[in-house]
Motif scaffolding. Sequence first.
Motif, PDB file in Angstrom:
ATOM      1  N   GLU A 169     -65.047 -50.191  30.697  1.00  8.99           N
ATOM      2  CA  GLU A 169     -64.282 -51.255  31.325  1.00  8.99           C
ATOM      3  C   GLU A 169     -65.230 -52.102  32.181  1.00  8.99           C
ATOM      4  OE1 GLU A 169     -60.345 -50.894  33.922  1.00  8.99           O
ATOM      5  OE2 GLU A 169     -60.382 -49.647  32.113  1.00  8.99           O
ATOM      6  N   GLY A 170     -65.270 -53.402  31.925  1.00  8.86           N
ATOM      7  CA  GLY A 170     -66.170 -54.285  32.674  1.00  8.86           C
ATOM      8  C   GLY A 170     -67.617 -53.845  32.589  1.00  8.86           C
ATOM      9  N   ALA A 171     -68.032 -53.416  31.398  1.00 12.17           N
ATOM     10  CA  ALA A 171     -69.350 -52.785  31.224  1.00 12.17           C
ATOM     11  C   ALA A 171     -70.514 -53.668  31.692  1.00 12.17           C
ATOM     12  CB  ALA A 171     -69.546 -52.397  29.757  1.00 12.17           C
ATOM     13  N   ILE A 172     -70.410 -54.972  31.493  1.00 10.35           N
ATOM     14  CA  ILE A 172     -71.534 -55.860  31.833  1.00 10.35           C
ATOM     15  C   ILE A 172     -71.763 -55.860  33.343  1.00 10.35           C
ATOM     16  CG2 ILE A 172     -72.339 -58.254  31.815  1.00 10.35           C
ATOM     17  CD1 ILE A 172     -70.709 -58.553  29.138  1.00 10.35           C
ATOM     18  N   ALA A 173     -70.707 -56.105  34.092  1.00 16.81           N
ATOM     19  CA  ALA A 173     -70.821 -56.142  35.559  1.00 16.81           C
ATOM     20  C   ALA A 173     -71.089 -54.756  36.122  1.00 16.81           C
ATOM     21  CB  ALA A 173     -69.543 -56.722  36.162  1.00 16.81           C
ATOM     22  N   ARG A 174     -70.414 -53.780  35.563  1.00 14.34           N
ATOM     23  CA  ARG A 174     -70.589 -52.400  36.042  1.00 14.34           C
ATOM     24  C   ARG A 174     -72.052 -51.979  35.899  1.00 14.34           C
ATOM     25  NH1 ARG A 174     -70.082 -49.244  39.209  1.00 14.34           N
ATOM     26  NH2 ARG A 174     -69.558 -47.052  39.034  1.00 14.34           N
ATOM     27  N   ASN A 175     -72.624 -52.293  34.720  1.00 12.94           N
ATOM     28  CA  ASN A 175     -74.019 -51.910  34.479  1.00 12.94           C
ATOM     29  C   ASN A 175     -74.955 -52.617  35.447  1.00 12.94           C
ATOM     30  OD1 ASN A 175     -76.231 -50.686  33.197  1.00 12.94           O
ATOM     31  ND2 ASN A 175     -76.533 -52.481  31.913  1.00 12.94           N
ATOM     32  N   ARG A 176     -74.726 -53.910  35.686  1.00 10.50           N
ATOM     33  CA  ARG A 176     -75.617 -54.639  36.595  1.00 10.50           C
ATOM     34  C   ARG A 176     -75.493 -54.089  38.016  1.00 10.50           C
ATOM     35  NH1 ARG A 176     -78.508 -58.756  34.381  1.00 10.50           N
ATOM     36  NH2 ARG A 176     -78.810 -59.849  36.341  1.00 10.50           N
ATOM     37  N   GLU A 177     -74.285 -53.639  38.345  1.00 13.13           N
ATOM     38  CA  GLU A 177     -74.061 -53.022  39.653  1.00 13.13           C
ATOM     39  C   GLU A 177     -74.910 -51.752  39.819  1.00 13.13           C
ATOM     40  OE1 GLU A 177     -69.602 -53.510  40.525  1.00 13.13           O
ATOM     41  OE2 GLU A 177     -69.971 -51.342  40.617  1.00 13.13           O
ATOM     42  N   ILE A 178     -74.857 -50.894  38.822  1.00 14.28           N
ATOM     43  CA  ILE A 178     -75.574 -49.616  38.976  1.00 14.28           C
ATOM     44  C   ILE A 178     -77.078 -49.768  38.736  1.00 14.28           C
ATOM     45  CG2 ILE A 178     -73.508 -48.257  38.451  1.00 14.28           C
ATOM     46  CD1 ILE A 178     -74.683 -47.609  35.746  1.00 14.28           C
ATOM     47  N   MET A 179     -77.508 -50.855  38.038  1.00 14.96           N
ATOM     48  CA  MET A 179     -78.947 -51.130  37.916  1.00 14.96           C
ATOM     49  C   MET A 179     -79.509 -51.558  39.267  1.00 14.96           C
ATOM     50  SD  MET A 179     -79.806 -53.148  34.392  1.00 14.96           S
ATOM     51  CE  MET A 179     -78.958 -54.632  34.879  1.00 14.96           C
ATOM     52  N   GLY A 180     -78.778 -52.394  40.003  1.00 16.89           N
ATOM     53  CA  GLY A 180     -79.261 -52.938  41.264  1.00 16.89           C
ATOM     54  C   GLY A 180     -80.070 -54.204  41.057  1.00 16.89           C
ATOM     55  N   ALA A 181     -80.521 -54.796  42.159  1.00 11.39           N
ATOM     56  CA  ALA A 181     -81.225 -56.077  42.115  1.00 11.39           C
ATOM     57  C   ALA A 181     -82.503 -55.979  41.285  1.00 11.39           C
ATOM     58  CB  ALA A 181     -81.556 -56.533  43.529  1.00 11.39           C
ATOM     59  N   THR A 182     -82.889 -57.123  40.682  1.00  9.39           N
ATOM     60  CA  THR A 182     -84.091 -57.213  39.840  1.00  9.39           C
ATOM     61  C   THR A 182     -85.306 -56.623  40.548  1.00  9.39           C
ATOM     62  OG1 THR A 182     -83.188 -59.262  38.925  1.00  9.39           O
ATOM     63  CG2 THR A 182     -85.521 -58.811  38.514  1.00  9.39           C
ATOM     64  N   ASN A 183     -85.490 -57.023  41.810  1.00  9.58           N
ATOM     65  CA  ASN A 183     -86.605 -56.509  42.610  1.00  9.58           C
ATOM     66  C   ASN A 183     -86.152 -55.247  43.345  1.00  9.58           C
ATOM     67  OD1 ASN A 183     -88.636 -55.980  44.425  1.00  9.58           O
ATOM     68  ND2 ASN A 183     -88.986 -58.145  44.909  1.00  9.58           N
ATOM     69  N   PRO A 184     -86.772 -54.108  43.058  1.00 14.59           N
ATOM     70  CA  PRO A 184     -86.322 -52.857  43.687  1.00 14.59           C
ATOM     71  C   PRO A 184     -86.339 -52.921  45.216  1.00 14.59           C
ATOM     72  CG  PRO A 184     -88.452 -52.571  42.596  1.00 14.59           C
ATOM     73  CD  PRO A 184     -87.919 -53.899  42.170  1.00 14.59           C
ATOM     74  N   ALA A 185     -87.182 -53.789  45.770  1.00 13.08           N
ATOM     75  CA  ALA A 185     -87.229 -53.935  47.231  1.00 13.08           C
ATOM     76  C   ALA A 185     -85.891 -54.446  47.765  1.00 13.08           C
ATOM     77  CB  ALA A 185     -88.356 -54.880  47.634  1.00 13.08           C
ATOM     78  N   ASN A 186     -85.146 -55.166  46.912  1.00 11.01           N
ATOM     79  CA  ASN A 186     -83.855 -55.723  47.329  1.00 11.01           C
ATOM     80  C   ASN A 186     -82.674 -54.931  46.771  1.00 11.01           C
ATOM     81  OD1 ASN A 186     -85.365 -57.863  48.416  1.00 11.01           O
ATOM     82  ND2 ASN A 186     -85.294 -58.971  46.483  1.00 11.01           N
ATOM     83  N   ALA A 187     -82.946 -53.864  46.043  1.00  6.15           N
ATOM     84  CA  ALA A 187     -81.868 -53.117  45.381  1.00  6.15           C
ATOM     85  C   ALA A 187     -81.161 -52.185  46.366  1.00  6.15           C
ATOM     86  CB  ALA A 187     -82.433 -52.332  44.203  1.00  6.15           C
ATOM     87  N   ALA A 188     -79.857 -52.079  46.213  1.00 11.92           N
ATOM     88  CA  ALA A 188     -79.047 -51.238  47.107  1.00 11.92           C
ATOM     89  C   ALA A 188     -79.343 -49.756  46.875  1.00 11.92           C
ATOM     90  CB  ALA A 188     -77.571 -51.522  46.867  1.00 11.92           C
ATOM     91  N   ALA A 189     -79.098 -48.975  47.895  1.00  9.78           N
ATOM     92  CA  ALA A 189     -79.287 -47.522  47.818  1.00  9.78           C
ATOM     93  C   ALA A 189     -78.438 -46.956  46.694  1.00  9.78           C
ATOM     94  CB  ALA A 189     -78.896 -46.885  49.146  1.00  9.78           C
ATOM     95  N   GLY A 190     -78.991 -45.990  45.974  1.00 12.56           N
ATOM     96  CA  GLY A 190     -78.242 -45.320  44.922  1.00 12.56           C
ATOM     97  C   GLY A 190     -78.269 -46.026  43.585  1.00 12.56           C
ATOM     98  N   THR A 191     -78.898 -47.215  43.511  1.00 16.83           N
ATOM     99  CA  THR A 191     -78.985 -47.904  42.226  1.00 16.83           C
ATOM    100  C   THR A 191     -80.196 -47.381  41.441  1.00 16.83           C
ATOM    101  OG1 THR A 191     -80.315 -49.705  43.164  1.00 16.83           O
ATOM    102  CG2 THR A 191     -77.920 -50.007  43.160  1.00 16.83           C
ATOM    103  N   ILE A 192     -80.165 -47.622  40.133  1.00 21.34           N
ATOM    104  CA  ILE A 192     -81.252 -47.151  39.259  1.00 21.34           C
ATOM    105  C   ILE A 192     -82.581 -47.757  39.678  1.00 21.34           C
ATOM    106  CG2 ILE A 192     -82.139 -47.256  36.888  1.00 21.34           C
ATOM    107  CD1 ILE A 192     -79.158 -47.132  35.947  1.00 21.34           C
ATOM    108  N   ARG A 193     -82.580 -49.078  39.947  1.00 23.63           N
ATOM    109  CA  ARG A 193     -83.850 -49.728  40.291  1.00 23.63           C
ATOM    110  C   ARG A 193     -84.356 -49.274  41.655  1.00 23.63           C
ATOM    111  NH1 ARG A 193     -82.158 -55.519  37.614  1.00 23.63           N
ATOM    112  NH2 ARG A 193     -83.228 -55.259  35.612  1.00 23.63           N
ATOM    113  N   LYS A 194     -83.446 -49.066  42.617  1.00 18.72           N
ATOM    114  CA  LYS A 194     -83.885 -48.575  43.923  1.00 18.72           C
ATOM    115  C   LYS A 194     -84.559 -47.212  43.766  1.00 18.72           C
ATOM    116  CE  LYS A 194     -84.080 -48.811  48.406  1.00 18.72           C
ATOM    117  NZ  LYS A 194     -84.768 -49.984  48.979  1.00 18.72           N
TER     118      LYS A 194
END
Length: 137
Positions: free
Chosen positions: A78-103
């Motif tokens: 459900e809402g896979a595109i947005a959901r995935n971008r949420e759990i990936m986190g920001a492009t730059n890991p320095a700006n990615a939220a805690a608990g995201t894949i990129r962070k």
Amino acid sequence: LERTFSIIKPDATRRNLTGKINARFEEAGLRIVAQRRIWMTQAQAETFYGVHKERPFFNSLVAFMTSGPVVVQVLEGEGAIARNREIMGATNPANAAAGTIRKDFAESVEANSVHGSDSPENAAIEIAYFFAGHELV
Ligand code: ATP
Ligand code: MG
């Protein structure tokens, strides 16, 4: 259910993080409905990232994406595109939220472990670029 295209990038396959990253997708309610490990050619990477052709980081990005194997995959939910971008986190890991894949896993803004489609239009284009319809089960 919506589908999105995902890539586990060379920095992550090199560090043997495929399973850990897939667990994040599954825990977030995304189902892996197609998956293949490939070594992208220069031409494939240049076409895939064609929208970034004029960006200063384009050549480096293509070199990085062809520096080792990647896992291309289709995620469904459900809402896979947005959901995935949420759990990936920001492009730059320095700006990615805690608990995201990129962070948690990314090495840099370039070697940022995962790709995820940014719109339904691009998801359809990107899925069709790597998978035939019969491979999505
Ligand atoms: P992706 O498209 O891979 O899901 P994204 O949508 O968050 O990531 P884009 O702006 O589409 O980011 O950039 C595509 C990719 O190019 C990034 O994921 C990253 O690998 C690389 N990239 C983006 N910005 C930079 C930069 N400033 N320097 C180096 N590489 C970059
Ligand atoms: Mg993008």
